[in-house]
Design a protein around this motif. Structure first.
Motif, PDB file in Angstrom:
ATOM      1  N   LYS B  67       0.855  -1.313   0.013  1.00 47.69           N
ATOM      2  CA  LYS B  67       0.089   0.058  -0.086  1.00 47.69           C
ATOM      3  C   LYS B  67       0.906   1.300   0.025  1.00 47.69           C
ATOM      4  O   LYS B  67       0.416   2.346  -0.437  1.00 47.69           O
ATOM      5  CB  LYS B  67      -0.999  -0.020   1.094  1.00 47.69           C
ATOM      6  CG  LYS B  67      -1.963  -1.047   0.974  1.00 47.69           C
ATOM      7  CD  LYS B  67      -3.128  -1.056   2.106  1.00 47.69           C
ATOM      8  CE  LYS B  67      -4.158  -2.026   1.633  1.00 47.69           C
ATOM      9  NZ  LYS B  67      -5.178  -2.070   2.783  1.00 47.69           N
ATOM     10  N   ILE B  68       2.116   1.136   0.410  1.00 49.33           N
ATOM     11  CA  ILE B  68       3.082   2.179   0.414  1.00 49.33           C
ATOM     12  C   ILE B  68       3.454   2.522  -0.991  1.00 49.33           C
ATOM     13  O   ILE B  68       3.466   3.578  -1.521  1.00 49.33           O
ATOM     14  CB  ILE B  68       4.059   2.070   1.370  1.00 49.33           C
ATOM     15  CG1 ILE B  68       3.720   2.207   2.770  1.00 49.33           C
ATOM     16  CG2 ILE B  68       5.062   3.010   1.041  1.00 49.33           C
ATOM     17  CD1 ILE B  68       4.809   1.772   3.849  1.00 49.33           C
ATOM     18  N   ILE B  69       3.804   1.211  -1.540  1.00 51.60           N
ATOM     19  CA  ILE B  69       4.019   1.342  -3.086  1.00 51.60           C
ATOM     20  C   ILE B  69       2.952   1.974  -3.800  1.00 51.60           C
ATOM     21  O   ILE B  69       3.162   2.764  -4.803  1.00 51.60           O
ATOM     22  CB  ILE B  69       4.538  -0.003  -3.491  1.00 51.60           C
ATOM     23  CG1 ILE B  69       5.799  -0.278  -2.943  1.00 51.60           C
ATOM     24  CG2 ILE B  69       4.726   0.217  -5.208  1.00 51.60           C
ATOM     25  CD1 ILE B  69       5.938  -1.738  -3.278  1.00 51.60           C
ATOM     26  N   ALA B  70       1.646   1.713  -3.485  1.00 52.08           N
ATOM     27  CA  ALA B  70       0.444   2.155  -4.171  1.00 52.08           C
ATOM     28  C   ALA B  70       0.250   3.473  -3.853  1.00 52.08           C
ATOM     29  O   ALA B  70      -0.522   4.368  -4.686  1.00 52.08           O
ATOM     30  CB  ALA B  70      -0.745   1.356  -3.898  1.00 52.08           C
ATOM     31  N   GLY B  71       1.058   4.302  -2.993  1.00 53.20           N
ATOM     32  CA  GLY B  71       0.614   5.518  -2.565  1.00 53.20           C
ATOM     33  C   GLY B  71      -0.636   5.895  -1.641  1.00 53.20           C
ATOM     34  O   GLY B  71      -1.151   7.009  -1.570  1.00 53.20           O
ATOM     35  N   LEU B  72      -1.190   4.566  -1.257  1.00 58.34           N
ATOM     36  CA  LEU B  72      -2.427   4.674  -0.493  1.00 58.34           C
ATOM     37  C   LEU B  72      -2.114   5.182   1.059  1.00 58.34           C
ATOM     38  O   LEU B  72      -2.914   5.789   1.707  1.00 58.34           O
ATOM     39  CB  LEU B  72      -2.964   3.496  -0.284  1.00 58.34           C
ATOM     40  CG  LEU B  72      -3.743   3.107  -1.769  1.00 58.34           C
ATOM     41  CD1 LEU B  72      -4.463   1.598  -1.923  1.00 58.34           C
ATOM     42  CD2 LEU B  72      -4.990   4.009  -1.966  1.00 58.34           C
ATOM     43  N   ILE B  73      -0.737   4.556   1.470  1.00 58.48           N
ATOM     44  CA  ILE B  73      -0.265   5.080   2.911  1.00 58.48           C
ATOM     45  C   ILE B  73       0.736   5.624   2.967  1.00 58.48           C
ATOM     46  O   ILE B  73       1.662   5.245   2.022  1.00 58.48           O
ATOM     47  CB  ILE B  73      -0.771   4.072   4.058  1.00 58.48           C
ATOM     48  CG1 ILE B  73      -0.084   2.765   3.568  1.00 58.48           C
ATOM     49  CG2 ILE B  73      -1.958   3.690   4.547  1.00 58.48           C
ATOM     50  CD1 ILE B  73      -0.156   1.650   4.603  1.00 58.48           C
ATOM     51  N   PRO B  74       1.107   6.713   3.361  1.00 59.63           N
ATOM     52  CA  PRO B  74       2.297   7.284   3.500  1.00 59.63           C
ATOM     53  C   PRO B  74       3.373   6.511   4.387  1.00 59.63           C
ATOM     54  O   PRO B  74       3.356   5.767   5.494  1.00 59.63           O
ATOM     55  CB  PRO B  74       2.122   8.510   4.122  1.00 59.63           C
ATOM     56  CG  PRO B  74       1.104   8.663   5.067  1.00 59.63           C
ATOM     57  CD  PRO B  74       0.245   7.424   4.454  1.00 59.63           C
ATOM     58  N   ALA B  75       4.827   6.653   3.946  1.00 64.95           N
ATOM     59  CA  ALA B  75       5.792   5.877   4.763  1.00 64.95           C
ATOM     60  C   ALA B  75       6.294   6.783   5.729  1.00 64.95           C
ATOM     61  O   ALA B  75       6.065   8.123   5.608  1.00 64.95           O
ATOM     62  CB  ALA B  75       6.994   5.415   3.878  1.00 64.95           C
ATOM     63  N   ASN B  83       9.034   4.313 -12.083  1.00 61.14           N
ATOM     64  CA  ASN B  83       9.791   4.916 -13.378  1.00 61.14           C
ATOM     65  C   ASN B  83      10.703   5.943 -12.871  1.00 61.14           C
ATOM     66  O   ASN B  83      10.605   7.275 -13.838  1.00 61.14           O
ATOM     67  CB  ASN B  83       8.702   5.331 -14.391  1.00 61.14           C
ATOM     68  CG  ASN B  83       8.030   4.068 -15.026  1.00 61.14           C
ATOM     69  OD1 ASN B  83       8.520   3.211 -15.452  1.00 61.14           O
ATOM     70  ND2 ASN B  83       6.782   4.064 -15.376  1.00 61.14           N
ATOM     71  N   GLY B  84      11.399   6.127 -11.885  1.00 61.30           N
ATOM     72  CA  GLY B  84      12.343   7.305 -11.762  1.00 61.30           C
ATOM     73  C   GLY B  84      11.624   8.248 -10.677  1.00 61.30           C
ATOM     74  O   GLY B  84      12.353   9.215 -10.460  1.00 61.30           O
ATOM     75  N   ARG B  85      10.240   8.356 -10.428  1.00 60.41           N
ATOM     76  CA  ARG B  85       9.606   9.485  -9.827  1.00 60.41           C
ATOM     77  C   ARG B  85       9.246   9.006  -8.469  1.00 60.41           C
ATOM     78  O   ARG B  85       8.692   7.941  -8.468  1.00 60.41           O
ATOM     79  CB  ARG B  85       8.488   9.771 -10.697  1.00 60.41           C
ATOM     80  CG  ARG B  85       8.884  10.534 -12.190  1.00 60.41           C
ATOM     81  CD  ARG B  85       7.357  10.900 -12.483  1.00 60.41           C
ATOM     82  NE  ARG B  85       7.427  11.323 -14.014  1.00 60.41           N
ATOM     83  CZ  ARG B  85       6.761  12.236 -14.253  1.00 60.41           C
ATOM     84  NH1 ARG B  85       5.802  12.830 -13.526  1.00 60.41           N
ATOM     85  NH2 ARG B  85       7.072  12.890 -15.650  1.00 60.41           N
ATOM     86  N   VAL B  86       9.430   9.957  -7.447  1.00 59.53           N
ATOM     87  CA  VAL B  86       8.822   9.778  -6.385  1.00 59.53           C
ATOM     88  C   VAL B  86       7.665   9.653  -6.207  1.00 59.53           C
ATOM     89  O   VAL B  86       6.560  10.613  -6.752  1.00 59.53           O
ATOM     90  CB  VAL B  86       9.508  10.686  -5.164  1.00 59.53           C
ATOM     91  CG1 VAL B  86       9.092  10.481  -3.815  1.00 59.53           C
ATOM     92  CG2 VAL B  86      10.996  10.899  -5.226  1.00 59.53           C
ATOM     93  N   VAL B  87       6.997   8.280  -5.377  1.00 57.59           N
ATOM     94  CA  VAL B  87       5.600   8.334  -5.162  1.00 57.59           C
ATOM     95  C   VAL B  87       4.968   9.353  -4.126  1.00 57.59           C
ATOM     96  O   VAL B  87       5.821   9.430  -3.006  1.00 57.59           O
ATOM     97  CB  VAL B  87       5.345   6.725  -4.825  1.00 57.59           C
ATOM     98  CG1 VAL B  87       3.720   6.654  -4.304  1.00 57.59           C
ATOM     99  CG2 VAL B  87       5.472   6.189  -6.016  1.00 57.59           C
ATOM    100  N   THR B  88       4.002  10.073  -4.315  1.00 57.19           N
ATOM    101  CA  THR B  88       3.300  10.991  -3.052  1.00 57.19           C
ATOM    102  C   THR B  88       2.122  10.586  -3.176  1.00 57.19           C
ATOM    103  O   THR B  88       1.261  10.939  -2.320  1.00 57.19           O
ATOM    104  CB  THR B  88       3.562  12.423  -3.606  1.00 57.19           C
ATOM    105  OG1 THR B  88       3.028  12.463  -5.104  1.00 57.19           O
ATOM    106  CG2 THR B  88       4.986  12.762  -3.715  1.00 57.19           C
TER     107      THR B  88
END
Lengths: 251, 270
Positions: B67-75, B83-88
């Motif tokens: 879910k952190i990878i999905a951007g559903l919960i923050p780390a 793809n080289g971009r930070v997930v927010t």
């Protein structure tokens, strides 16, 4: 209902009570209770009078406006309470209080604020109906499956979509239950409001009949209102039943 | 490449040496409240076009990581790069498949599958045509007008998968997608998934607690330790999939992988 081993449908039970009413009326036990047949005749006559239809129009208009307001206020209020803990703490107490308080006592105050007219009646209907709608909507919000919301977010839904479309639909069963209960309270509101204001709609007629002791007409009007409340709540119940399948498959 | 240059300097080496990793997780930590530390300093790379499973004892934070990878919960700390971009937050290059399906109960199969496209504002005809294609691909042709409550668990998850495929995301994140369906349906589903992925060429990150499932499906298996979850081991079973789904379960590499995972996970069972 079962009598002597036979299953009797609902209308049969009604017939039985109707017969009892007729007998009690014919025995002239209490002066305010005429036989049912007289009341039915009065109902037949009533629908031929312009007075009745004018009253019905006014009453229905007040009721519909008041209910519309109650729904328009109650659903967002309930959503706020169900979604935001802070709002629940701030408002929950008051909404619960108003949902169970004897609001009839407030109607005279409303008359001072809004005058002796339909506005007071509309506000009374709203005041009677809005709280239970808010409470049930709030309960519905708390039942929304969290992963449904995660799903919607994962596909990039905006807050607007979530609050405007997803949450109301996801909580529809509870919202409809709230509206059905609100509707019944709203009917109470419109009758009480008009009785106290007593110069508009059915309130005027009730005042006229009771003052002149026209009991068959009085009861006829009462039965019409009962029937309306029953039909309206059954209509919502029917919609509730139609979405039952999805309500049960939500979790 | 310009995006890569924008990364912190210490990472440029890793980024420029063969960069086929579509998702990178760097030093992720996550706690719930003060008590529960779910993940501690997890770094992982997910190669493009491959299926990676996250496997570990229950409560090891694998779903949290997904879910952190999905951007559903923050780390709490660390970054995820896609793809080289930070997930927010959630993004169109990632699609999620949920353990409990998370279908819209008021919408039929067609609308559910088209839901992601609907949110993106695609015209009705266009999105329904696309949805119909993916409904066929997952084997649900003829069920377009059915509602979720009329479907079995396995069929619901096929809808969930079709919905994730329809948005044409590069990365599909699957959270124990087959745990709520029976064993036979699950096996069939696993086979179908591999066949679908051979055509669709997606990167899949797959959370499971089933050792066999992980060994059967994966190009790469990440074993996580008990809470707080850290990476214990990364396996790459070289299973020959060219002889069809049935042959895989008899492949020595598959059996070895199952053994190795079990030997590793056994120690966490008290």
């Amino acid at each position: 209902m079962r009598i002597l081993g036979y299953r009797l449908p609902m209308p049969a039970a009604l017939l039985l009570w109707g017969a009892l009413w007729e007998i009690a009326g014919r025995l002239e036990l209490v002066p305010i209770l005429p036989p049912l047949s007289d009341v039915l005749i009065a109902m037949g006559q009533l629908v031929h009078t312009g007075q009745f239809w004018a009253g019905a129009r006014t009453t229905l208009a007040s009721f519909a406006t008041g209910m519309g307001l109650a729904i328009a206020i109650g659903i967002p209020l309930g959503m706020l309470m169900g979604r935001i803990a802070m709002a629940d703490r701030l408002l929950g107490m008051w909404v619960n209080l108003f949902a169970s308080a004897p609001l009839t006592a407030l109607v005279p105050v409303l008359m001072i604020l809004f005058g002796l007219g339909s506005t007071t009646v509309v506000v009374t209907v709203t005041l009677f109906a809005v709280w239970i709608i808010a409470l049930d909507t709030a309960a519905g919000m708390k039942h929304v499956n969290p992963s449904l919301l995660e799903m919607v977010r994962s596909f990039g839904a905006s807050r607007w979509v979530i609050y405007g479309r997803i949450l109301p639909l996801a909580a529809l069963p509870e919202i409809l239950a709230g509206i059905r209960l609100g509707l019944i309270r709203g009917v109470k509101g419109v009758v009480i409001g008009q009785l106290l204001v007593s110069i508009v709609g059915f309130g005027e007629l009730f005042e006229l009949y009771s003052r002149n002791f026209l009991m068959p007409e009085f009861w006829a009007l009462t039965l019409f209102i009962f029937a309306f409340a029953l039909v309206a709540s059954e209509a919502i119940g029917w919609i509730e039943h139609r979405i039952e399948a999805y309500a049960s498959s939500r979790s | 490449m310009t995006q890569r240059l924008a990364r912190p300097p210490r990472l440029t080496l890793a980024a420029t040496t063969d960069a086929p990793n579509i998702v990178e997780v760097r030093r992720i930590s996550k706690s719930y409240g003060n008590q529960i530390e779910a993940l501690r300093d997890v770094s992982l790379a997910f190669p493009r076009g491959r299926l990676t499973t996250l496997l570990g004892p229950s409560g090891c934070g694998k779903t949290t990581l997904l879910k952190i990878i999905a951007g559903l919960i923050p780390a709490d700390a660390g970054d995820v790069y896609v793809n080289g971009r930070v997930v927010t937050g959630p993004g169109p290059e990632r699609a999620f498949v949920f353990q409990d399906f998370a279908l819209l109960p008021w919408a039929n199969v067609l609308r559910n599958v088209a839901f992601g496209l609907e949110l993106r504002g695609m015209a009705k005809d266009e999105r329904e045509a696309l949805a119909a294609k993916y409904i066929r691909d997952v084997g649900l042709a003829g069920f377009e007008k059915r509602y979720p409550h009329e479907l079995s668990g396995g069929m619901k998850q096929r809808v969930g998968l079709a919905r994730a495929l329809a948005v044409n995301a590069d990365v599909i994140l699957m959270d124990e997608p087959f745990s709520a369906v029976d064993e036979q349906t699950r096996r069939k589903f696993q086979e179908d998934l591999l066949q679908l992925l051979a055509v669709e060429r997606k990167t899949v990150i797959f959370v499971t607690h089933s050792i066999e499932e992980a060994a059967y499906l994966s190009d790469q298996i990440v074993l996580l330790t008990r809470r707080p979850g850290t990476v214990a081991k990364v396996l790459e079973p070289r299973i020959d999939r060219s002889h069809g789904p049935e042959a895989v379960r008899r492949d020595p590499a598959y059996l070895d992988a199952v053994e190795e995972i079990w030997a590793m996970l056994k120690q966490y069972l008290a």
